[in-house]
Design a protein around this motif. Structure first.
Motif, PDB file in Angstrom:
ATOM      1  N   LEU A  85       0.837  -1.204   0.000  1.00  0.00           N
ATOM      2  CA  LEU A  85       0.000   0.000   0.000  1.00  0.00           C
ATOM      3  C   LEU A  85       0.873   1.254   0.000  1.00  0.00           C
ATOM      4  CD1 LEU A  85      -2.679  -1.175   2.580  1.00  0.00           C
ATOM      5  CD2 LEU A  85      -2.974  -0.936   0.119  1.00  0.00           C
ATOM      6  N   GLN A  87       3.891   1.517  -1.251  1.00  0.00           N
ATOM      7  CA  GLN A  87       4.429   1.639  -2.604  1.00  0.00           C
ATOM      8  C   GLN A  87       3.380   2.232  -3.548  1.00  0.00           C
ATOM      9  OE1 GLN A  87       6.269  -2.222  -2.675  1.00  0.00           O
ATOM     10  NE2 GLN A  87       7.512  -1.670  -4.443  1.00  0.00           N
ATOM     11  N   GLU A  88       2.134   1.745  -3.421  1.00  0.00           N
ATOM     12  CA  GLU A  88       1.068   2.232  -4.300  1.00  0.00           C
ATOM     13  C   GLU A  88       0.726   3.692  -4.013  1.00  0.00           C
ATOM     14  OE1 GLU A  88      -1.049  -2.121  -5.067  1.00  0.00           O
ATOM     15  OE2 GLU A  88      -2.042  -0.654  -3.766  1.00  0.00           O
ATOM     16  N   THR A  91       3.671   5.745  -5.489  1.00  0.00           N
ATOM     17  CA  THR A  91       3.863   5.798  -6.938  1.00  0.00           C
ATOM     18  C   THR A  91       2.568   6.056  -7.706  1.00  0.00           C
ATOM     19  OG1 THR A  91       3.634   3.400  -7.144  1.00  0.00           O
ATOM     20  CG2 THR A  91       5.847   4.258  -6.849  1.00  0.00           C
ATOM     21  N   ARG A  92       1.485   5.356  -7.321  1.00  0.00           N
ATOM     22  CA  ARG A  92       0.266   5.449  -8.106  1.00  0.00           C
ATOM     23  C   ARG A  92      -0.564   6.666  -7.703  1.00  0.00           C
ATOM     24  NH1 ARG A  92      -2.652   0.245  -7.337  1.00  0.00           N
ATOM     25  NH2 ARG A  92      -4.185   1.320  -6.062  1.00  0.00           N
TER      26      ARG A  92
ATOM     27  N   GLY B 342       0.660   0.536 -12.251  1.00  0.00           N
ATOM     28  CA  GLY B 342       0.321   0.883 -10.867  1.00  0.00           C
ATOM     29  C   GLY B 342      -0.031  -0.335 -10.033  1.00  0.00           C
ATOM     30  N   VAL B 345       2.831  -4.377  -7.805  1.00  0.00           N
ATOM     31  CA  VAL B 345       3.071  -5.026  -6.513  1.00  0.00           C
ATOM     32  C   VAL B 345       1.917  -5.956  -6.165  1.00  0.00           C
ATOM     33  CG1 VAL B 345       3.813  -4.653  -4.157  1.00  0.00           C
ATOM     34  CG2 VAL B 345       4.229  -2.895  -5.854  1.00  0.00           C
ATOM     35  N   LEU B 469      11.360   0.927  -7.135  1.00  0.00           N
ATOM     36  CA  LEU B 469      10.225   1.436  -6.371  1.00  0.00           C
ATOM     37  C   LEU B 469       8.891   1.062  -6.988  1.00  0.00           C
ATOM     38  CD1 LEU B 469       9.263   3.205  -4.047  1.00  0.00           C
ATOM     39  CD2 LEU B 469       9.573   5.198  -5.485  1.00  0.00           C
ATOM     40  N   ARG B 470       8.816   1.038  -8.328  1.00  0.00           N
ATOM     41  CA  ARG B 470       7.540   0.739  -8.967  1.00  0.00           C
ATOM     42  C   ARG B 470       7.303  -0.750  -9.149  1.00  0.00           C
ATOM     43  NH1 ARG B 470       5.409   5.541 -11.595  1.00  0.00           N
ATOM     44  NH2 ARG B 470       4.197   4.198 -12.928  1.00  0.00           N
ATOM     45  N   GLU B 587      -9.090  -5.956  -2.319  1.00  0.00           N
ATOM     46  CA  GLU B 587      -8.550  -4.635  -2.637  1.00  0.00           C
ATOM     47  C   GLU B 587      -9.675  -3.658  -2.996  1.00  0.00           C
ATOM     48  OE1 GLU B 587      -5.498  -3.989  -2.278  1.00  0.00           O
ATOM     49  OE2 GLU B 587      -5.150  -2.122  -3.372  1.00  0.00           O
TER      50      GLU B 587
END
Lengths: 390, 632
Positions: A85, A87-88, A91-92, B342, B345, B469-470, B587
């Motif tokens: 989460l 990371q998201e 970045t997102r 996006g 992960v 990171l992505r 999610e």
């Protein structure tokens, strides 16, 4: 609608919705990762209430920019979910500030992201020493276990408690609470006459409390996780009638936090604890906070340290955000956070420039009944306490 | 001496508590063969109802007890009439999914009504405090619990043995058709029995409020304990349940008092030993069945006849050729980061979870071994990779090898004690998992304990690609490994060895006749499965660069079992499909509402049970066969 459509886009494998960059410039996004369902839902929920209360009272803008809050459930503080989460969000969603982190593993796993993304990470709870050392972008607005356990040891030794039996949960934080308390207590002339570690899943504290009682100490020092474990411990303590045997109970404040105090009931009266915050703290800032909280959420939800820490996190972001005219880029924010001072509902606080930990008063309190509720009433103050682990 | 008497009393009192929260499950599981994991949810509602009656309406505690029993029996009856009765012939895995779904919904409902906090409980003062009897301090409330256990046991035994209702249950369970022919209303008898079980759950919940704290997770927190008591006791046996509860109570309390250093392990060791010695439970002679051991009929002995039911058994020989849909599946996966970077992960974690589920599918779908402790092996792999990297060797592939190796060794060693009926195996694997979890918690200097293991530095993959990171590197690294493991698993299940396993799954008694060494084959596949689970664990460590203690948790074991069942057992892709469905819907739901998402997830599980038997595989098969069936 954006939130909902993104995962659906994933399902269909369609469109570039997911990578759409946030519109920079006109909003400030703050992500709060925490447990909003499951075992620790109470902690996450209180944090959320504190955060939203601050925005309600102070408006949803910092230096003219609109605030957007993103709450993400980390599934009981699971480190892999929290890190994902984070990371998201970084970045997102391209948030400006990463925050939340109630459990230590969730913070420990995510802290490297703060460094890579150069975004401030404001830890609202996670109380194990050492997290902030992992990244120059991490700061903690709560407390560390050592910070509250150390003053209790010296206080006990100076106040007629000579022989102590320790009772802690059998896990890392338990070991460190026991070690810190033992060090300051024995340095001040106290004697540890025995100790017991309770397996984490125990439903029944009876045999452990009985063992402690049989050792005939002046007091039992206890540390167990807040919530149901703390309540189970306190019920056993009441049942074994320690008070009648002349044995006092001293704990860190999370064992008797306001969230669980009424569930423990009258048997908690007289318990002495050390903590950085009590809802009974008598100051204009705290009285205003308590009143606003009660006005907003009614009597169903009692404010506690989690709500206060959520509130303080927002206060910090607002103050620094206005100071920086809405530019919350990582390096500027962290520079402004050094030696940042504020009057919090808990009392005066300061962010240490080197460790990025809170320097704050630790209070010695005693549980008393006032009307319908039980409170931790402060009677001694250790000023400007620091984390002894540093 | 007074010490010992005190410990014994506390042990019996604790045993009484365990009995009270378990006996309802023993009734539904043992008498009706219905696996009601929502038992804890019924108990939780009982607790909340009891407290609300006392605090809001001022009903005296002793009066709330029969009221709670009746209310929960009524609730159980309604649910049985509307939903549960449709599932008696369903596979146990469907029953498990249904009741877990019900539990999730209950947790959300209780959170909505009563909030997340702990509810205060104020029992009448005459039940508080202690009495001194013969020099021993005796808690009044515990004495009260022990007395109630005696009353409930006696009532139940009389009800089931001496009354006409008891005779009708015995007849209906034994042979429903014949019983129906004799004029017994079988459906009504089953409804009544289910109501009895949920009523007892509610009563147990109400009686436990003062000792176990009341919060929305009550439904999940104590599942392990009552499964434990019922399995060890022998489902359906009231005497067995009583003996098991008392034994566990006394041994746990005595262990905690005299040897607190190993207190956390005592219970689990006891459980494993008891199940190895008495695989069908302590009391194999169930009240209802006389000589037929109820617990054994549940699993059908070593061959898990019923657990197998969802595994789709294709009568044709396995075909190792790649189908176009399968190739398309992997191609799409390889393209995801280009389309929606996006979600790198999330999809990485789905792949890793899918690989872990694949390892469970190898033993469950192909060899018929059910496990509720597979996270033990996953955790071994995760820790092995983490510790290796902390020792200064962060090369990714070595981490995978280390993880697979350590998990393989642990799997091979534990394969010797994983035997007996399904339910015994389920609990033994769970016991091993809980013991490893406790060991990881204690060994703070090696594992980081509850705080987890950080500072894991993983080097570049092949010396070229750093973990970014992505999440691109992590994605393709995980995809490559998972694909390679799928490739090998496909070859394995299509090989003569794989065919042999299916033979064992279908009939372990006939396989020796054609010269197949059953035990050795099972040990081999268990070890292979362990290696795969270990590699999945190592992969999680390397992509997360952190090891939390939850890698060995009961929750991870049961999640993976649930995902596999949702996806469909026995076709290799079930795990990855189930993981995708589960994690993506979690999610989406948690994004819409971080507090109440469990409600919708629970509803989804229940809908799957009723409308998609056999999981996603079932849906796909139906879609594939549908047009043909119609044209034929």
């Amino acid at each position: 609608m954006m939130k909902l459509s993104n995962p659906i886009a994933l399902l269909l494998g369609a469109a570039l919705l997911g990578s759409a960059p946030a519109m920079a410039g006109d909003t400030i996004k703050i992500g709060f990762i925490g447990p909003y369902s499951g075992i620790y839902a109470d902690l996450g929920g209180k944090m959320q209430e504190g955060v939203k209360l601050y925005v309600k009272l102070h408006g949803d803008r910092i230096a003219g920019k609109k605030i957007e809050l993103l709450f993400r459930d980390d599934n009981n503080g699971s480190p892999e979910v929290a890190k994902r989460l984070t990371q998201e969000l970084a970045t997102r969603d391209n948030v400006d500030i990463l925050s939340g982190y109630v459990s230590t593993p969730s913070a420990m796993a995510s802290v490297s992201i703060a460094t890579k993304a150069k975004k401030p990470m404001l830890i609202v709870q996670a109380a194990t020493s050492g997290i902030t050392e992992k990244s120059p972008y991490a700061a903690r607005l709560s407390y560390t276990l050592g910070q509250v356990a150390a003053p209790l040891g010296s206080w006990a030794a100076k106040n007629g408690i000579k022989r102590v039996f320790t009772l802690v949960s059998d896990f890392g934080p338990g070991y460190s609470a026991q070690a810190v308390f033992t060090r300051t207590f024995t340095q001040a002339g106290g004697q540890i006459i025995g100790g017991v570690k309770v397996p984490l899943g125990s439903l029944e504290f009876g045999p452990f409390v009985q063992r402690a009682r049989d050792a005939k100490p002046d007091a039992i020092f206890a540390f167990v996780p807040a919530g149901q474990t703390a309540i189970a411990l306190m019920k056993s303590v009441a049942e074994r009638e320690l008070a009648k045997a002349g044995i006092r109970l001293i704990t860190t404040g999370d064992v008797v936090s306001e969230g669980g105090l009424d569930a423990i009931g009258n048997s908690a009266v007289g318990v002495i604890s050390a903590f950085h915050y009590s809802t009974a703290h008598d100051s204009p800032a705290n009285n205003a906070f308590i009143k606003a909280f009660t006005d907003a959420y009614g009597t169903k939800s009692r404010p506690d340290f989690m709500a206060m820490q959520g509130y303080d996190t927002m206060a910090t972001i607002y103050t620094i955000g206005n100071q920086l005219k809405g530019d919350l880029s990582g390096d500027k924010f962290m520079a402004a956070l050094k030696n940042f001072k504020m009057t919090s509902p808990r009392g005066p606080i300061e962010i240490d420039a080197d460790t990025r930990e809170v320097v704050q008063n630790v209070y010695i309190r005693k549980v008393e009944r006032r009307g319908d509720h039980l409170y931790n009433v402060e009677f001694a103050t250790i000023e400007a306490a620091r984390d002894p682990g540093k | 001496m007074t010490n010992f008497a005190g410990v014994l009393f506390d042990g019996i009192a604790y045993g009484s508590l365990l009995f009270l929260i378990s006996i309802g499950l023993s009734v539904t599981l043992g008498l009706m063969n219905f696996i009601n994991l929502a038992h804890g949810a019924f108990a939780m509602f009982g607790g909340y109802l009891c407290v609300t009656l006392m605090s809001r309406l001022g009903v005296p505690f002793l009066v709330t007890l029969p009221l709670t029993f009746m209310a929960l029996a009524l609730a159980g009856w309604s649910i049985e009439r509307t939903l549960v009765h449709r599932l008696y012939r369903a596979s146990p895995l469907d029953q498990v999914l249904f009741s877990i779904g019900l539990t999730f919904i209950s947790v959300a409902v209780v959170t909505y009504i009563w909030g997340t906090g702990q509810l205060p409980v104020n029992l009448p003062s005459y039940l508080g405090g202690q009495w001194k009897i013969a020099g021993v301090n005796v808690s009044v409330y515990r004495l009260f619990l022990i007395a109630l256990v005696a009353i409930i046991t006696l009532t139940l035994v009389l009800l089931l043995v001496r009354t006409r209702y008891g005779a009708m249950i015995r007849a209906a369970v034994d042979n429903a058709q014949a019983a129906g022919g004799l004029g017994i209303n079988v459906a009504a008898v089953f409804s009544a029995t289910f109501a009895l079980g949920t009523g007892l759950a509610g009563l147990g919940g109400a009686l436990s409020v003062d000792i176990l704290s009341l919060n929305p997770n009550y439904a999940l927190n104590y599942t392990i304990y009552f499964l434990f008591v019922v399995t060890v006791g022998g489902a359906g046996s009231i005497a067995g349940t009583l003996i098991a509860a008392m034994l566990l109570g006394v041994v746990t309390i005595a262990g905690n008092y005299y040897v607190p250093e190993i207190g956390g392990f005592v219970t689990y060791v006891l459980m494993i030993v008891l199940l190895l010695v008495f695989p069908g439970g302590l009391n194999r002679r169930s009240i209802l069945h006389g000589d037929t051991p109820q617990a054994a009929s549940f699993g059908g002995g070593p061959v898990p006849a019923r657990f197998r039911a969802t595994a789709s058994t294709d009568p044709r020989l396995p075909d190792a050729r790649w189908r176009p849909a399968e190739i398309a599946f992997w191609v799409v996966l390889a393209g995801i980061p280009f389309v929606t970077p996006g979600y790198n992960v999330l999809v990485t974690q789905i792949l890793i979870t899918g690989l872990f589920a694949l390892s469970l599918d190898l033993i469950m779908g192909y060899a018929g071994i059910v496990s509720l402790g597979h996270a033990a092996l996953f955790g071994c792999g995760a820790y092995a990779a983490g510790i290796l990297a902390r020792m200064g060797w962060g090369e990714p592939f070595s981490g995978l090898v280390a993880g697979g190796l350590i998990a393989g060794v642990v799997g091979y060693l534990s394969s010797f004690i994983i035997r007996g009926s399904d339910i015994a195996r389920l609990m033994v694997t769970l016991g091993i998992c809980l013991m490893l979890s406790e060991a990881a918690n204690r060994a703070v200097s090696i594992t980081g304990g509850a705080d987890g293991l950080g500072d894991i530095d993983i080097w570049r993959v092949l010396g070229l690609f750093a973990f970014d990171l992505r999440g691109f590197t992590a994605y393709y690294y995980a995809l490559a490994i998972v694909f390679a493991m799928f490739f090998l698993a496909r070859r394995l299940v299509a090989s003569p060895f794989g065919l042999g396993l299916r033979g064992i799954r279908e009939s372990h008694r006939r396989m020796p006749a054609i010269g197949a060494p059953v035990r050795r084959r099972l040990a081999t596949v268990y070890t292979i499965s362990a290696v795969v689970a270990g590699i999945a664990g190592a992969l999680l460590t390397e992509t997360t660069q952190f090891v939390g203690i939850d890698v060995v948790s009961f929750g991870r074991s049961s999640d993976i079992l649930m995902m596999l069942v949702v996806g469909g057992v026995g076709w290799l892709y079930g795990g990855i499909m189930g993981a995708a469905l589960f994690l993506v819907s979690r999610e989406i739901l948690a994004d819409m509402n971080p507090t109440y998402w469990q409600f919708w997830l629970g509803l989804l599980l229940i809908l799957l049970v009723f409308f998609a038997r056999g999981g996603l595989h079932g849906i796909l098969l139906a879609a594939y066969r549908g047009p043909r069936a119609r044209s034929a």
